[in-house]
Design a protein around this motif. Structure first.
Motif, PDB file in Angstrom:
ATOM      1  N   UNK A 184      32.168-112.794  39.558  1.00  0.00           N
ATOM      2  CA  UNK A 184      31.428-111.545  39.689  1.00  0.00           C
ATOM      3  C   UNK A 184      29.978-111.840  40.024  1.00  0.00           C
ATOM      4  N   UNK A 185      29.470-111.165  41.055  1.00  0.00           N
ATOM      5  CA  UNK A 185      28.043-111.218  41.331  1.00  0.00           C
ATOM      6  C   UNK A 185      27.336-110.159  40.497  1.00  0.00           C
ATOM      7  N   UNK A 186      26.030-110.053  40.629  1.00  0.00           N
ATOM      8  CA  UNK A 186      25.288-109.090  39.819  1.00  0.00           C
ATOM      9  C   UNK A 186      23.983-108.715  40.514  1.00  0.00           C
ATOM     10  N   UNK A 187      23.480-107.530  40.187  1.00  0.00           N
ATOM     11  CA  UNK A 187      22.180-107.071  40.673  1.00  0.00           C
ATOM     12  C   UNK A 187      21.296-106.743  39.474  1.00  0.00           C
ATOM     13  N   UNK A 188      20.110-107.335  39.422  1.00  0.00           N
ATOM     14  CA  UNK A 188      19.085-106.914  38.471  1.00  0.00           C
ATOM     15  C   UNK A 188      18.182-105.895  39.151  1.00  0.00           C
ATOM     16  N   UNK A 189      17.660-104.935  38.383  1.00  0.00           N
ATOM     17  CA  UNK A 189      16.695-103.986  38.913  1.00  0.00           C
ATOM     18  C   UNK A 189      16.063-103.244  37.743  1.00  0.00           C
ATOM     19  N   UNK A 190      15.032-102.474  38.028  1.00  0.00           N
ATOM     20  CA  UNK A 190      14.402-101.664  36.990  1.00  0.00           C
ATOM     21  C   UNK A 190      14.556-100.186  37.329  1.00  0.00           C
ATOM     22  N   UNK A 191      14.650 -99.383  36.283  1.00  0.00           N
ATOM     23  CA  UNK A 191      14.694 -97.928  36.434  1.00  0.00           C
ATOM     24  C   UNK A 191      13.963 -97.339  35.243  1.00  0.00           C
ATOM     25  N   UNK A 192      12.958 -96.496  35.513  1.00  0.00           N
ATOM     26  CA  UNK A 192      12.114 -95.937  34.447  1.00  0.00           C
ATOM     27  C   UNK A 192      11.557 -97.048  33.548  1.00  0.00           C
ATOM     28  N   UNK A 193      11.139 -98.144  34.180  1.00  0.00           N
ATOM     29  CA  UNK A 193      10.530 -99.290  33.492  1.00  0.00           C
ATOM     30  C   UNK A 193      11.484-100.022  32.556  1.00  0.00           C
ATOM     31  N   UNK A 194      12.781 -99.785  32.692  1.00  0.00           N
ATOM     32  CA  UNK A 194      13.756-100.509  31.894  1.00  0.00           C
ATOM     33  C   UNK A 194      14.488-101.513  32.782  1.00  0.00           C
ATOM     34  N   UNK A 195      14.799-102.673  32.223  1.00  0.00           N
ATOM     35  CA  UNK A 195      15.479-103.728  32.962  1.00  0.00           C
ATOM     36  C   UNK A 195      16.981-103.519  32.865  1.00  0.00           C
ATOM     37  N   UNK A 196      17.640-103.450  34.028  1.00  0.00           N
ATOM     38  CA  UNK A 196      19.078-103.195  34.092  1.00  0.00           C
ATOM     39  C   UNK A 196      19.761-104.298  34.889  1.00  0.00           C
ATOM     40  N   UNK A 197      21.076-104.442  34.659  1.00  0.00           N
ATOM     41  CA  UNK A 197      21.885-105.363  35.445  1.00  0.00           C
ATOM     42  C   UNK A 197      23.237-104.713  35.730  1.00  0.00           C
ATOM     43  N   UNK A 198      23.705-104.873  36.972  1.00  0.00           N
ATOM     44  CA  UNK A 198      24.983-104.292  37.395  1.00  0.00           C
ATOM     45  C   UNK A 198      25.868-105.409  37.927  1.00  0.00           C
ATOM     46  N   UNK A 236      31.987-105.222  44.899  1.00  0.00           N
ATOM     47  CA  UNK A 236      31.834-103.823  44.482  1.00  0.00           C
ATOM     48  C   UNK A 236      30.396-103.580  44.035  1.00  0.00           C
ATOM     49  N   UNK A 237      29.486-103.544  45.017  1.00  0.00           N
ATOM     50  CA  UNK A 237      28.070-103.449  44.682  1.00  0.00           C
ATOM     51  C   UNK A 237      27.713-102.067  44.156  1.00  0.00           C
ATOM     52  N   UNK A 238      26.827-102.069  43.189  1.00  0.00           N
ATOM     53  CA  UNK A 238      26.371-100.831  42.560  1.00  0.00           C
ATOM     54  C   UNK A 238      24.958-101.058  42.051  1.00  0.00           C
ATOM     55  N   UNK A 239      24.267 -99.977  41.801  1.00  0.00           N
ATOM     56  CA  UNK A 239      22.914-100.113  41.282  1.00  0.00           C
ATOM     57  C   UNK A 239      22.167 -98.802  41.360  1.00  0.00           C
ATOM     58  N   UNK A 240      20.861 -98.871  41.215  1.00  0.00           N
ATOM     59  CA  UNK A 240      19.986 -97.702  41.302  1.00  0.00           C
ATOM     60  C   UNK A 240      18.848 -98.050  42.242  1.00  0.00           C
ATOM     61  N   UNK A 241      18.611 -97.192  43.220  1.00  0.00           N
ATOM     62  CA  UNK A 241      17.467 -97.341  44.107  1.00  0.00           C
ATOM     63  C   UNK A 241      16.729 -96.017  44.134  1.00  0.00           C
ATOM     64  N   UNK A 242      15.457 -96.034  43.738  1.00  0.00           N
ATOM     65  CA  UNK A 242      14.743 -94.767  43.582  1.00  0.00           C
ATOM     66  C   UNK A 242      15.408 -93.940  42.502  1.00  0.00           C
TER      67      UNK A 242
END
Length: 339
Positions: A184-198, A236-242
């Motif tokens: 499984x691959x993964x994406x790190x990102x931030x949303x509302x200043x919180x650190x997330x991983x998908x 199966x990429x997923x995440x939050x952008x904006x």
């Protein structure tokens, strides 16, 4: 009807029921979600182009083992060979450094001129990384007798010490045989200043707080009669952008003699509640109606919240593109999402 249940964890868990028609083939146009689109023309082709990182002065592009540096207008500057497979890239704008996740259990650090500065040793093989709050966050995998196991850790950029998160809530480790050897691959990102991983092979987006990890978004897919939901797949990429959460998933038709996959794409504006659920094409789910280069998949820009990009080879869009210079090898389209 197809139902996706999304659990949003902020102060309390909230379950959102979303009814969707599996026959929905409505077109999702880029103009429906994009405020602006800017093309960048790279003057050199990159074999196995897989990761990009943008700074104010440069574009760093990763091939299989090599890092290429371009100006923000697409002019080639420099290339270095990491001598091992590249698994991801991130950057630190304060120290003007980029970090490369490498297959040889290292994080390689370069300055903005691609001069190598140092290496950080990792306990396991890293396949995703993200710089956040003076640490390099890493998603790694380890081959076990029963399948693949995963870790989430962080490296202090000053001391080089690697510390690991508590993964009791991490679904991928609950049944490692379910990956059947696929990683499984993964994406790190931030949303509302919180650190997330998908992670790509999970139906959950996780929140990271200190050494703890918890479910942030979770969904269940219940197909109508004649279809069944295929477990999350490697890409199966997923995440939050904006303000947009996006999810790629697969349905299968159980009546077919040979398994027929239907790739689908779900997107929701978390601010307005506007939702899209469409059948995917081979190229991707979204149609570029700015430059008419065809369909594409979202690739998030982790260090630029609210932006994503997609890539087109000039040779493949030459006959259909509008207002695009197809003399260059590769065109990168930078998209700023609507609020």
């Amino acid at each position: 009807m197809l139902s996706i249940c999304i659990s949003f964890l902020s102060n309390a868990q909230k379950i959102i029921e979303i009814p969707i028609n599996t026959k929905n083939t409505s077109l999702l146009k880029l103009s429906q979600i994009a405020e602006s689109v800017s093309p960048i023309y790279l003057d050199r082709k990159i074999d196995w182009l897989q990761f990009l990182h943008f700074t104010d002065q440069s574009i760093f592009a990763c091939g299989r083992t090599e890092i290429y540096q371009f100006t923000t207008s697409g002019e080639f500057v420099k290339k270095v060979d990491c001598k091992t497979d590249i698994q991801g890239i991130t950057g630190n704008s304060d120290t003007k450094e980029i970090y490369i996740a490498a297959r040889d259990n290292t994080i390689k650090c370069y300055d903005y001129s691609l001069n190598k500065k140092k290496e950080y040793k990792t306990q396991h093989i890293p396949n995703a990384l993200f710089y956040h709050n003076k640490h390099i966050w890493i998603h790694s995998f380890v081959e076990l007798n029963v399948g693949i196991g995963y870790t989430i850790s962080k490296i202090n950029i000053i001391t080089g010490k690697e510390t690991f998160n508590n993964l009791n809530a991490y679904n991928l480790n609950s049944a490692p045989k379910s990956t059947y050897g696929a990683v499984s691959e993964a994406n790190f990102f931030t949303y509302n200043n919180e650190l997330l991983i998908a992670p790509t092979m999970d139906s959950t987006i996780y929140k990271i707080e200190g050494d703890k990890i918890s479910s942030f978004f979770n969904w269940r897919i219940k197909p109508k009669e004649g279809y069944y939901y295929y477990k999350p797949f490697v890409l199966s990429f997923k995440g939050i952008t904006g303000n947009y959460i996006y999810i790629n998933y697969i349905l299968r038709n159980s009546s077919d003699k040979y398994i027929n996959n239907r790739r689908c794409f779900y997107l929701e504006n978390l601010k307005s509640g506007e939702k899209y659920n469409i059948n995917n094409t081979e190229e991707g789910p979204i149609y570029d109606d700015f430059y008419h280069t065809g369909y594409f998949n979202i690739i998030s820009l982790s260090n630029k919240p609210g932006y994503f990009y997609f890539i087109k080879e000039a040779a493949k869009i030459k006959q259909k593109a509008n207002k695009i210079n197809t003399n260059n090898k590769i065109v990168i389209f930078i998209v700023k999402t609507k609020e």
